[in-house]
Design a protein around this motif. Structure first.
Motif, mmCIF file in Angstrom:
data_model
loop_
_atom_site.group_PDB
_atom_site.id
_atom_site.type_symbol
_atom_site.label_atom_id
_atom_site.label_comp_id
_atom_site.label_asym_id
_atom_site.label_seq_id
_atom_site.Cartn_x
_atom_site.Cartn_y
_atom_site.Cartn_z
ATOM 1 N N ALA A 96 0.891 -1.225 0.080
ATOM 2 C CA ALA A 96 -0.001 0.031 -0.087
ATOM 3 C C ALA A 96 0.902 1.379 0.020
ATOM 4 N N LEU A 97 2.144 1.045 -0.054
ATOM 5 C CA LEU A 97 3.069 2.307 0.272
ATOM 6 C C LEU A 97 2.776 3.268 -1.163
ATOM 7 N N ALA A 98 2.592 4.404 -0.870
ATOM 8 C CA ALA A 98 2.494 5.374 -1.968
ATOM 9 C C ALA A 98 3.992 5.859 -2.522
ATOM 10 N N ALA A 99 3.884 6.308 -3.603
ATOM 11 C CA ALA A 99 5.316 6.626 -4.287
ATOM 12 C C ALA A 99 5.724 8.000 -3.551
ATOM 13 N N ASP A 100 4.902 8.688 -3.003
ATOM 14 C CA ASP A 100 5.528 9.671 -2.222
ATOM 15 C C ASP A 100 5.493 9.697 -0.685
ATOM 16 N N GLU B 126 10.093 8.449 7.152
ATOM 17 C CA GLU B 126 9.812 7.528 8.262
ATOM 18 C C GLU B 126 9.123 6.036 7.991
ATOM 19 N N ALA B 127 8.039 6.278 7.151
ATOM 20 C CA ALA B 127 7.451 4.902 6.798
ATOM 21 C C ALA B 127 8.177 4.131 5.901
ATOM 22 N N ARG B 128 9.133 4.759 5.074
ATOM 23 C CA ARG B 128 9.866 3.780 4.138
ATOM 24 C C ARG B 128 11.213 3.229 5.399
ATOM 25 N N VAL C 63 12.406 1.264 -0.421
ATOM 26 C CA VAL C 63 12.487 0.547 0.866
ATOM 27 C C VAL C 63 13.420 -0.887 0.406
ATOM 28 N N LEU C 64 13.019 -1.341 -0.757
ATOM 29 C CA LEU C 64 13.843 -2.605 -1.229
ATOM 30 C C LEU C 64 15.316 -2.374 -1.031
ATOM 31 N N GLY C 65 15.694 -1.150 -1.690
ATOM 32 C CA GLY C 65 17.234 -0.734 -1.410
ATOM 33 C C GLY C 65 17.668 -0.754 -0.050
#
Length: 259
Positions: free
Chosen positions: A163-167, A171-173, A227-229
């Protein structure tokens, strides 16, 4: 009476273009011609053409027909190779039929590689797509390991990641990356080939890397890629730290034995 090309083709149950193709392939000898240039086919041409047609009906590729012999005297080695090819084709078609029946019965799916049906519900649409690409890049052993990884993953943060938005903010990332990092680190530890996958690649390293980058950049948005990085970097650091601790413990044990 000699036959024309069209007459020969009609007698053999084929087409003029097919006869000409066999000439070009060197499987059917060219006939004599009349003074005005017309071809004159005889009985030997008809027999050879029928032999070729029979071998084609048996599934023998054109490239292998010559090895079977112009007079039908088939070498055993050549026929055994052809038989093996046909057996492999039959096995592939039987697997395909079984897969189609499973899809129709609802026990399989078309958007995952074979063998991943039981874990389908654990995977998002992008992850399913990525696994289809992986099947073209990695060997069967690697794919089996990937299936085990999917089975063992706890799923923490997966819904939030999807659900993570591109922007999404930093903190969420970071929070999601910290959830993923230990799982990735465990995979790296359990499956060392993830760090050096060359022996498990179906394609070359360059093609694999380019295909992976191209695919993930289309399947995931900017925040998800970030996030993956981050998670991968943290996972590598955790693995390195664990390895360093293990080496330190080994050295301490050795010093203890030496004293």
């Amino acid at each position: 009476m000699p036959w024309s090309t069209s007459e020969l083709a009609r007698l053999a149950g084929t087409t003029v273009n097919t006869v000409r193709h066999y000439h070009r392939a060197g499987l059917l000898e060219e006939p004599d011609r009349t003074s005005n240039g017309y071809k004159q086919y005889g009985g030997r041409h008809l027999v050879r053409l029928l032999q070729i047609r029979r071998l084609r009906d048996l599934g023998v590729p054109l490239a292998q027909i010559e090895s079977v012999g112009p007079e039908g005297a088939a070498p055993e080695e050549g026929l055994l190779a052809i038989d093996a090819d046909i057996a492999a084709s039959i096995e592939r078609l039987q697997r395909a039929r079984a897969e189609i029946r499973a899809i129709l019965a609802g026990t399989s799916t078309t958007d995952l590689p074979p063998g991943f049906e039981d874990v389908a519900q654990r995977l998002s649409t992008p992850e399913r797509s990525l696994l289809l690409v992986y099947e073209q890049l990695y060997d069967e052993e690697a794919m089996a390991d990937l299936r085990t990884m999917v089975e063992s993953e706890p799923g923490d943060g997966s819904a939030e990641f999807e659900a993570l938005a591109a922007d999404a903010d930093d903190e969420a990332r970071q929070r999601i990356a910290e959830l993923f990092a230990p799982v990735i680190a465990q995979h790296i530890t359990d499956y060392p080939w993830l760090s050096e996958p060359t022996d498990h690649l179906s394609k070359g390293p360059r093609v694999t890397a380019e295909t992976f980058v191209e695919t993930v950049t289309e399947l995931f948005n900017e925040a998800q890629l970030d996030v993956l990085g981050r998670a991968s970097t943290m996972a590598r650091e955790q693995v390195d730290a664990s390895s360093a601790d293990s080496r330190g413990d080994d050295n301490n044990d050795q010093e203890g034995r030496n004293t």
